[in-house]
Write a protein that holds these residues in place. Structure first.
Motif, PDB file in Angstrom:
ATOM      1  N   GLU A 176       1.247  -2.445 -11.398  1.00 29.35           N
ATOM      2  CA  GLU A 176      -0.195  -2.656 -11.381  1.00 29.35           C
ATOM      3  C   GLU A 176      -0.752  -1.943 -10.159  1.00 29.35           C
ATOM      4  N   VAL A 177      -1.801  -1.143 -10.353  1.00 28.57           N
ATOM      5  CA  VAL A 177      -2.272  -0.269  -9.271  1.00 28.57           C
ATOM      6  C   VAL A 177      -3.801  -0.275  -9.209  1.00 28.57           C
ATOM      7  N   TYR A 178      -4.312  -0.351  -7.987  1.00 26.16           N
ATOM      8  CA  TYR A 178      -5.733  -0.115  -7.709  1.00 26.16           C
ATOM      9  C   TYR A 178      -5.802   1.041  -6.722  1.00 26.16           C
ATOM     10  N   MET A 179      -6.551   2.079  -7.076  1.00 27.85           N
ATOM     11  CA  MET A 179      -6.633   3.271  -6.235  1.00 27.85           C
ATOM     12  C   MET A 179      -7.620   3.056  -5.089  1.00 27.85           C
ATOM     13  N   LEU A 180      -7.118   3.136  -3.871  1.00 31.76           N
ATOM     14  CA  LEU A 180      -7.953   2.951  -2.683  1.00 31.76           C
ATOM     15  C   LEU A 180      -8.608   4.251  -2.225  1.00 31.76           C
ATOM     16  N   GLU A 181      -7.878   5.355  -2.352  1.00 32.15           N
ATOM     17  CA  GLU A 181      -8.374   6.658  -1.890  1.00 32.15           C
ATOM     18  C   GLU A 181      -7.740   7.762  -2.724  1.00 32.15           C
ATOM     19  N   GLY A 182      -8.393   8.928  -2.742  1.00 32.04           N
ATOM     20  CA  GLY A 182      -7.798  10.132  -3.295  1.00 32.04           C
ATOM     21  C   GLY A 182      -7.647  10.110  -4.804  1.00 32.04           C
ATOM     22  N   ILE A 190       0.875  -1.172   0.000  1.00 27.70           N
ATOM     23  CA  ILE A 190       0.000   0.000   0.000  1.00 27.70           C
ATOM     24  C   ILE A 190       0.911   1.220   0.000  1.00 27.70           C
ATOM     25  N   VAL A 191       0.714   2.093  -0.983  1.00 24.06           N
ATOM     26  CA  VAL A 191       1.550   3.292  -1.101  1.00 24.06           C
ATOM     27  C   VAL A 191       0.734   4.510  -0.698  1.00 24.06           C
ATOM     28  N   GLY A 192       1.291   5.316   0.184  1.00 19.09           N
ATOM     29  CA  GLY A 192       0.657   6.542   0.630  1.00 19.09           C
ATOM     30  C   GLY A 192       1.269   7.753  -0.043  1.00 19.09           C
ATOM     31  N   MET A 232      -4.062   6.996  -1.697  1.00 27.41           N
ATOM     32  CA  MET A 232      -3.534   5.733  -1.199  1.00 27.41           C
ATOM     33  C   MET A 232      -3.827   4.686  -2.264  1.00 27.41           C
ATOM     34  N   ALA A 233      -2.815   3.905  -2.620  1.00 26.55           N
ATOM     35  CA  ALA A 233      -2.938   2.969  -3.730  1.00 26.55           C
ATOM     36  C   ALA A 233      -2.397   1.602  -3.339  1.00 26.55           C
ATOM     37  N   LEU A 234      -3.083   0.573  -3.804  1.00 22.18           N
ATOM     38  CA  LEU A 234      -2.615  -0.801  -3.688  1.00 22.18           C
ATOM     39  C   LEU A 234      -1.776  -1.084  -4.933  1.00 22.18           C
TER      40      LEU A 234
END
Length: 248
Positions: A67-73, A46-48, A108-110
């Motif tokens: 590969e990225v899934y956006m969790l927030e923002g 998880i990248v902040g 925040m991204a997975l």
């Protein structure tokens, strides 16, 4: 691909909230490390991204997949397109990107990569937005931006009949794919092994089984013969992001 070891053992539950934040790079990013295969550099985190963040301002490429899934923002890499919560992308190796990285509200991204993300700088990019270099090839293609809400969920024979699956990207040659599984409230049953190595991350809800309960931002891995999450029931329902790797 040989057997990966991104957790100490299959179905080890990694609770993101219990993992420390650690610095990532030199421009103010941080991460919570979920899984790492030291032999290959294959990593899931998880990248902040902080508010009013600016990247290095130089386009670059990697020799590994991102590969990225956006969790927030939300965040942009070119000051044109903004990825926001619920968006997904799959960027093959050797795609030039990062011309103008910034985030006004933070994000925040997975994230997952299949190797170490060394920055190969491109000081004079040929295009104003991300583009492939000669020789770049990936059977999945370059999924620049996908709103997961727009993907149709379907039954899939690899998963319990009641579950619905959204395919985000897939390799027709190896069978590797990334999907989101929607588990209905009140589900009881058995999730079988997928016949491939896999990773899973809980996006919402919860699911129970042989390894205990998995709640939002829990992560785990499995071998080819490991039942998916060891799952047997989900009273509130659950949404899971699943990475399914190449057939052995």
């Amino acid at each position: 691909m040989g057997v990966m070891r991104k957790t100490e053992y299959p179905l080890q539950r990694i609770r993101a909230s219990e993992m420390p934040w650690e610095p990532l790079g030199t421009h103010g990013l941080r991460r919570r490390l979920l899984g790492l295969d030291a032999a290959t550099g294959h990593v899931t985190s998880i990248v902040g991204i902080p508010e009013n963040w600016r990247g290095g301002g130089v386009a670059h490429y990697h020799d590994a997949v991102e590969e990225v899934y956006m969790l927030e923002g939300s965040v942009t890499l070119d000051d044109v397109h903004y990825w926001k919560q619920g968006d997904y992308f799959y960027r093959p190796a050797r795609i030039v990107h990062g011309h103008d990285e910034k985030s006004h509200i933070g994000a925040m991204a997975l994230t997952r990569s299949d190797g170490i993300l060394v920055l190969n700088l491109v000081h004079e990019p040929a295009e104003p937005i991300e583009y492939p270099l000669p020789g770049a090839h990936d059977p999945r293609g370059h999924v620049f931006s996908l709103s997961v809400a727009d993907v149709v969920a379907k039954a899939d024979p690899a998963f319990p009949a009641e579950w619905r699956i959204k395919t985000l990207s897939a390799d027709p040659e190896s069978g590797a794919r990334t999907v989101i599984a929607e588990v209905p409230a009140g589900w009881h049953g058995t999730a079988a092994a997928l016949g491939t190595e896999w990773e899973a991350f809980i996006l919402s809800g919860s699911i129970d089984g042989a390894a205990g309960d998995f709640v939002p931002q829990d992560y785990t891995t499995g071998d080819v013969d490991t039942p998916l999450l060891g799952a047997t029931c989900s009273e509130p329902g659950c949404t899971i992001l699943i990475w399914q790797f190449a057939r052995p």
